[in-house]
Design an enzyme around this catalytic site. Structure first.
Site, PDB file in Angstrom:
ATOM      1  N   HIS A  53       0.844  -1.195   0.000  1.00 12.44           N
ATOM      2  CA  HIS A  53       0.000   0.000   0.000  1.00 12.44           C
ATOM      3  C   HIS A  53       0.879   1.245   0.000  1.00 12.44           C
ATOM      4  O   HIS A  53       1.970   1.255   0.565  1.00 12.44           O
ATOM      5  CB  HIS A  53      -0.903  -0.021   1.236  1.00 12.44           C
ATOM      6  CG  HIS A  53      -1.967   1.019   1.222  1.00 12.44           C
ATOM      7  ND1 HIS A  53      -1.721   2.344   1.524  1.00 12.44           N
ATOM      8  CD2 HIS A  53      -3.292   0.947   0.934  1.00 12.44           C
ATOM      9  CE1 HIS A  53      -2.846   3.028   1.428  1.00 12.44           C
ATOM     10  NE2 HIS A  53      -3.817   2.207   1.077  1.00 12.44           N
ATOM     11  N   GLU A  78      -3.050   2.660  -7.259  1.00  9.20           N
ATOM     12  CA  GLU A  78      -3.249   3.768  -6.322  1.00  9.20           C
ATOM     13  C   GLU A  78      -2.513   5.009  -6.818  1.00  9.20           C
ATOM     14  O   GLU A  78      -1.296   5.113  -6.631  1.00  9.20           O
ATOM     15  CB  GLU A  78      -2.667   3.428  -4.950  1.00  9.20           C
ATOM     16  CG  GLU A  78      -3.321   2.319  -4.186  1.00  9.20           C
ATOM     17  CD  GLU A  78      -2.688   2.210  -2.810  1.00  9.20           C
ATOM     18  OE1 GLU A  78      -3.410   2.406  -1.822  1.00  9.20           O
ATOM     19  OE2 GLU A  78      -1.468   1.973  -2.718  1.00  9.20           O
TER      20      GLU A  78
END
Length: 238
Positions: free
Chosen positions: A84, A156
């Site tokens: 992430h 992302e």
């Protein structure tokens, strides 16, 4: 790093109740480690899967404070988020570390959600495709292209996370298409089966415009997952 048991119970109760009425959708909930057992009890025998937000790249051992893949499996996890943007930017996780974590997850029967994406400075410099390609290639080099059929890839755009900004549908589709092309250049079958998720502030009011794009297969939901109304609105869009 959000939530307590009461909040998790309330959120899961609302989500599970509504998910039963939706078809052709896969939902995984990824709470903090300490709430995994709580959430597992809430979603057991329902149309939700359990996931974790991270794992360590080592087996069990002298790594105080870390959580291993075996521990996650034992807690009932099927999925785990790896790489992430916050792990990369706040905790210095490199492409090599992320790649080893992906391999560790696969070795223990977990499905990784591999996060890739560029920062605002990298996008301004026109480096977004180079950054994403390097992040993706590092994992492919570690696990082999065939194993990519067992992972989901979440794009992302770091500049769109928590800023109120969202990539336009065209911007998101451009990178999603690029990711699929990179995999397709090595294995068409894997490219067609691999799910590519959008992870840049998807909300119920923009989900439909993003999900209609041919290479956006779902979402990795951040802040909107803390609201049952927002999260379920996205699920209904799917």
């Amino acid at each position: 790093m959000n939530g307590r048991r009461a909040m998790a119970n309330e959120l899961c109760t609302k989500i599970v109740e509504e998910i039963q009425n939706l078809e052709n959708i896969d939902v995984a909930l990824c709470p903090p480690f300490i709430l995994l057992n709580e959430v597992q009890k809430m979603i057991a025998d329902n149309n939700c899967m359990l996931g974790a937000q991270d794992l360590d790249m080592h087996d069990d051992g002298a790594y105080t404070g870390q959580v291993s893949a075996e521990m996650l499996k034992d807690a009932g996890c099927e999925w785990v988020i790896i790489g992430h943007s916050e792990r990369r930017t706040l905790f210095g996780e490199t492409n090599l570390i992320v790649s080893k974590k992906v391999k560790q997850a696969l070795n223990h029967g977990l499905n990784p959600i591999l996060c890739v994406g560029e920062t605002e400075d990298e996008r301004k410099a026109g480096q977004e495709k180079t950054v994403v390609q390097e992040q993706l290639q590092s994992v492919i080099d570690e696990i082999g292209i065939e194993s990519c059929k067992n992972i989901a890839i979440a794009y992302e755009p770091v500049w769109a996370i928590g800023t109120g900004l969202t990539a336009t549908s065209d911007e998101a589709q451009t990178i999603h298409s690029f990711i699929r092309e990179q995999i397709s250049s090595l294995d068409d079958e894997v490219a067609n089966s691999c799910r590519i998720l959008y992870g840049g502030s998807m909300k119920k009011n923009n989900a439909s415009s993003l999900l209609v794009c041919p290479d956006i297969d779902g979402g990795l939901i951040g802040g909107a997952s803390l609201s049952a109304d927002e999260f379920l609105g996205i699920c209904r869009s799917v």
